[in-house]
Design a protein around this motif. Sequence first.
Motif, PDB file in Angstrom:
ATOM      1  N   TYR A   8       0.844  -1.208   0.000  1.00 31.21           N
ATOM      2  CA  TYR A   8       0.000   0.000   0.000  1.00 31.21           C
ATOM      3  C   TYR A   8       0.873   1.249   0.000  1.00 31.21           C
ATOM      4  O   TYR A   8       0.588   2.222  -0.703  1.00 31.21           O
ATOM      5  CB  TYR A   8      -0.919  -0.002   1.215  1.00 31.21           C
ATOM      6  N   ASP A   9       1.958   1.223   0.766  1.00 29.08           N
ATOM      7  CA  ASP A   9       2.877   2.361   0.823  1.00 29.08           C
ATOM      8  C   ASP A   9       3.550   2.605  -0.527  1.00 29.08           C
ATOM      9  O   ASP A   9       3.909   3.746  -0.852  1.00 29.08           O
ATOM     10  CB  ASP A   9       3.945   2.133   1.898  1.00 29.08           C
ATOM     11  N   TYR A  10       3.734   1.539  -1.295  1.00 30.24           N
ATOM     12  CA  TYR A  10       4.399   1.641  -2.604  1.00 30.24           C
ATOM     13  C   TYR A  10       3.395   1.616  -3.753  1.00 30.24           C
ATOM     14  O   TYR A  10       3.747   1.301  -4.884  1.00 30.24           O
ATOM     15  CB  TYR A  10       5.408   0.509  -2.776  1.00 30.24           C
ATOM     16  N   ARG A  11       2.153   1.963  -3.462  1.00 30.53           N
ATOM     17  CA  ARG A  11       1.096   1.907  -4.487  1.00 30.53           C
ATOM     18  C   ARG A  11       1.386   2.834  -5.661  1.00 30.53           C
ATOM     19  O   ARG A  11       1.058   2.514  -6.813  1.00 30.53           O
ATOM     20  CB  ARG A  11      -0.273   2.231  -3.878  1.00 30.53           C
ATOM     21  N   GLU A  12       2.030   3.981  -5.390  1.00 32.80           N
ATOM     22  CA  GLU A  12       2.361   4.908  -6.478  1.00 32.80           C
ATOM     23  C   GLU A  12       3.373   4.291  -7.430  1.00 32.80           C
ATOM     24  O   GLU A  12       3.331   4.524  -8.632  1.00 32.80           O
ATOM     25  CB  GLU A  12       2.905   6.220  -5.911  1.00 32.80           C
ATOM     26  N   MET A  13       4.274   3.481  -6.882  1.00 28.25           N
ATOM     27  CA  MET A  13       5.254   2.803  -7.735  1.00 28.25           C
ATOM     28  C   MET A  13       4.557   1.786  -8.631  1.00 28.25           C
ATOM     29  O   MET A  13       4.908   1.644  -9.816  1.00 28.25           O
ATOM     30  CB  MET A  13       6.297   2.094  -6.871  1.00 28.25           C
ATOM     31  N   PHE A  15       1.394   1.933  -9.681  1.00 26.71           N
ATOM     32  CA  PHE A  15       0.665   2.691 -10.705  1.00 26.71           C
ATOM     33  C   PHE A  15       1.619   3.209 -11.783  1.00 26.71           C
ATOM     34  O   PHE A  15       1.299   3.182 -12.977  1.00 26.71           O
ATOM     35  CB  PHE A  15      -0.078   3.875 -10.071  1.00 26.71           C
ATOM     36  N   SER A  16       2.783   3.659 -11.354  1.00 25.63           N
ATOM     37  CA  SER A  16       3.763   4.196 -12.300  1.00 25.63           C
ATOM     38  C   SER A  16       4.261   3.111 -13.253  1.00 25.63           C
ATOM     39  O   SER A  16       4.380   3.335 -14.466  1.00 25.63           O
ATOM     40  CB  SER A  16       4.939   4.800 -11.530  1.00 25.63           C
ATOM     41  N   ARG A  19       1.483   2.202 -15.769  1.00 25.05           N
ATOM     42  CA  ARG A  19       1.391   3.209 -16.833  1.00 25.05           C
ATOM     43  C   ARG A  19       2.556   3.078 -17.822  1.00 25.05           C
ATOM     44  O   ARG A  19       2.374   3.168 -19.033  1.00 25.05           O
ATOM     45  CB  ARG A  19       1.383   4.616 -16.231  1.00 25.05           C
ATOM     46  N   SER A 107       2.536  -5.282 -10.784  1.00 28.99           N
ATOM     47  CA  SER A 107       2.373  -4.243 -11.809  1.00 28.99           C
ATOM     48  C   SER A 107       2.254  -4.864 -13.199  1.00 28.99           C
ATOM     49  O   SER A 107       1.466  -4.381 -14.028  1.00 28.99           O
ATOM     50  CB  SER A 107       3.542  -3.259 -11.763  1.00 28.99           C
TER      51      SER A 107
END
Length: 263
Positions: A8-13, A15-16, A19, A107
Amino acid sequence: MTTIKELYDYREMIFSLVRKDLRGRYKGSVLGFLWTFINPLFQLIVYTIAFSFILKSPIEKYYLYLFVALVPWIFFSASIQGGANSINAAKNLVTKIYFPREVIPISYVTSCFVNMLLTFIIIFIVLAFSVVFSDVQINFIALLTLPVIWVVEYVMALGLALLFSAVTVFFRDMEHILGIITMAWIYLTPVLYPIETIQNERIRKLFYINPMTSVIEAYRDVLYYARVPKFSTLMIAVAFGIIMLVLGEFVFSKLKRHFAEVM
């Protein structure tokens, strides 16, 4: 719970990376993102010609019967084969910075999943075409179960991607073995034919050991037969999905601490 919190803490990674994979998948090609739709359409055309004119199938509207199973199969197959090599492909990340290693197969499978959902636009267009110009029906109540089937297949594919991505780091031949396995697997799954084709009752029951059998049948119930999937079919698929995810994460968590040493 620690792993879930870390993810959860690395959710932006995540998503990145999703993409990046979606944008780079057909980068440099003339048709670009249109290949998302062209690839399954051409597979549909080839199989339809083969089973409608050469090896004639008695199934009515075989194009629809095949398409609603072929698209989920392409996602499942791509997730396993590509997911198995995902850790090796991200060698530079794994050896240089810290992050939960599960991020990489998650991912990759998620990008394949998004790709499948986009391809479902074509399925709905084909379905609408069949409703207008043929006697195909749509069951809107059954369509409400479709997200459940999507989630179950995603969980199953993720579990196997975690398992094989960890094993492939130590046993590189697994990537090539999986290519052979998935090639045979499609014929052991009722994608190209109905399960009723198997006359022997005992052998037919063995086919349900295959986790994708229940998933494909659920898709067909909703999109081809216009009926709510059997509860037993969904429960078998859910059980397989949970087992695959737990097994995959167990193996992955045991092996991931040694990834950097082996690479």
